[in-house]
Design a protein around this motif. Structure first.
Motif, PDB file in Angstrom:
ATOM      1  N   UNK A   1       0.808  -1.219   0.000  1.00  0.00           N
ATOM      2  CA  UNK A   1       0.000   0.000   0.000  1.00  0.00           C
ATOM      3  C   UNK A   1       0.851   1.283   0.000  1.00  0.00           C
ATOM      4  N   UNK A   2       2.132   1.141  -0.119  1.00  0.00           N
ATOM      5  CA  UNK A   2       3.026   2.304  -0.138  1.00  0.00           C
ATOM      6  C   UNK A   2       4.160   2.002  -1.102  1.00  0.00           C
ATOM      7  N   UNK A   3       4.637   3.041  -1.764  1.00  0.00           N
ATOM      8  CA  UNK A   3       5.704   2.849  -2.748  1.00  0.00           C
ATOM      9  C   UNK A   3       7.071   2.815  -2.075  1.00  0.00           C
ATOM     10  N   UNK A   4       7.994   2.189  -2.760  1.00  0.00           N
ATOM     11  CA  UNK A   4       9.361   2.131  -2.253  1.00  0.00           C
ATOM     12  C   UNK A   4       9.988   3.525  -2.220  1.00  0.00           C
ATOM     13  N   UNK A   5       9.590   4.362  -3.158  1.00  0.00           N
ATOM     14  CA  UNK A   5      10.114   5.736  -3.210  1.00  0.00           C
ATOM     15  C   UNK A   5       9.721   6.518  -1.959  1.00  0.00           C
ATOM     16  N   UNK A   6       8.462   6.347  -1.541  1.00  0.00           N
ATOM     17  CA  UNK A   6       7.989   7.050  -0.352  1.00  0.00           C
ATOM     18  C   UNK A   6       8.743   6.603   0.893  1.00  0.00           C
ATOM     19  N   UNK A   7       8.980   5.306   1.002  1.00  0.00           N
ATOM     20  CA  UNK A   7       9.752   4.795   2.134  1.00  0.00           C
ATOM     21  C   UNK A   7      11.178   5.335   2.091  1.00  0.00           C
ATOM     22  N   UNK A   8      11.767   5.379   0.894  1.00  0.00           N
ATOM     23  CA  UNK A   8      13.122   5.904   0.740  1.00  0.00           C
ATOM     24  C   UNK A   8      13.210   7.375   1.101  1.00  0.00           C
ATOM     25  N   UNK A   9      12.158   8.123   0.775  1.00  0.00           N
ATOM     26  CA  UNK A   9      12.135   9.551   1.119  1.00  0.00           C
ATOM     27  C   UNK A   9      12.214   9.755   2.633  1.00  0.00           C
ATOM     28  N   UNK A  10      11.495   8.909   3.389  1.00  0.00           N
ATOM     29  CA  UNK A  10      11.530   9.027   4.843  1.00  0.00           C
ATOM     30  C   UNK A  10      12.896   8.628   5.389  1.00  0.00           C
ATOM     31  N   UNK A  11      13.526   7.623   4.768  1.00  0.00           N
ATOM     32  CA  UNK A  11      14.863   7.221   5.206  1.00  0.00           C
ATOM     33  C   UNK A  11      15.858   8.360   4.990  1.00  0.00           C
ATOM     34  N   UNK A  12      15.747   9.026   3.861  1.00  0.00           N
ATOM     35  CA  UNK A  12      16.623  10.167   3.583  1.00  0.00           C
ATOM     36  C   UNK A  12      16.345  11.297   4.563  1.00  0.00           C
ATOM     37  N   UNK A  13      15.072  11.472   4.890  1.00  0.00           N
ATOM     38  CA  UNK A  13      14.703  12.532   5.839  1.00  0.00           C
ATOM     39  C   UNK A  13      15.307  12.272   7.216  1.00  0.00           C
TER      40      UNK A  13
END
Length: 273
Positions: free
Chosen positions: A20-32
């Motif tokens: 239900x969530x994209x890998x890009x969105x998860x990666x964005x939070x990791x970068x944050x």
């Protein structure tokens, strides 16, 4: 903010596992998270550097681990004096008066000098014993006179010295005028910056209130099952970011206010806790 971002990252990871969530969105939070950790480390390093610098300037042994800074409080009083009331202006005024005094003394040295003098002589002698001469002292002569001294030519010494003093006086006046222009420019810049910060603080306060209202609405929707945890955590994080921005603007306003006070009245006017 770091704690909420880590929570948001964990939620998105679970949603990603559920598709239900994209890998890009998860990666964005990791970068944050990485960015926040870097900002925390940079802020800690800058704090330590500033404490060390403050220790050097104040000649007080300050600890980077135990020192806690009191908050700057903006008093809202931005009334300022003119340049002529500042310590810097008084310093230039004293230099100008001193140079004018030197010029006046040099000019007076070229005036004729009239002197009166007089003398009265007593004389006594004894050819056999000099000590007996004191017993034979009697009036001998007196005189009086008037003298006039006037330096008509000194090899252009007066002209060169006079020119040097006048050039120095002109230089000091030009420096004072330049300092006044710089002072007026800095004062105007600081006032404009303070006014902008006041407006920014008002705008950020309104935005923060809207975010808090938004969070309250999201929490009600979540209690009714119409919103998810990701939305709630995202709004909480947005609220913290706005609080940080608002606090930074308030601190900047207090700093600029103290800086303006220091510029106009000197170090004795600084807030002391």
């Amino acid at each position: 903010m770091l704690t909420l971002t880590q929570e948001l990252y964990s939620l998105k990871q679970r949603l990603y596992s559920a598709g239900k969530e994209s890998r890009v969105s998860v990666g964005d939070e990791a970068i944050r998270i990485i960015d926040l950790e870097r900002d925390i480390e940079r802020s800690s390093m800058e704090f330590d550097e500033n404490i060390i610098a403050l220790s050097q300037k104040s000649h007080i042994d300050l600890s980077t681990t135990d020192t806690r800074l009191l908050p700057l409080e903006a008093n809202g009083d931005n009334n300022t004096l003119s340049f002529f009331h500042t310590p810097q202006a008084r310093s230039y005024e004293e230099k100008i008066l001193q140079k004018q005094s030197e010029i006046s003394m040099l000019n007076r040295s070229q005036f004729p000098v009239v002197s009166l003098y007089s003398s009265y002589y007593l004389y006594g002698s004894d050819q056999d014993n000099f000590s007996h001469g004191f017993d034979d002292i009697r009036p001998n002569s007196w005189n009086a006179g008037v003298s006039l001294r006037w330096s008509l030519f000194e090899g252009f010494k007066y002209n060169s010295e006079s020119e040097r003093l006048r050039l120095e006086l002109s230089r000091i006046r030009e420096e004072a005028e330049l300092s006044q222009r710089e002072f007026d420019h800095e004062t105007r810049t600081k006032h404009e910056k303070l006014n902008r910060l006041i407006q920014l603080t008002k705008n950020e306060t309104e935005a923060l209130n809207e975010t808090r209202s938004k969070l309250t609405m999201i929490q009600r929707l979540r209690a009714q099952g119409e919103a998810d945890a990701v939305s709630e955590v995202s709004v909480k994080l947005e609220g913290l970011e706005r609080e940080l921005t608002l606090k930074s603007e308030m601190i900047q306003h207090a700093y600029e206010s103290e800086s303006l006070k220091l510029q106009h009245s000197g170090i004795e006017s600084c807030t002391v806790h």
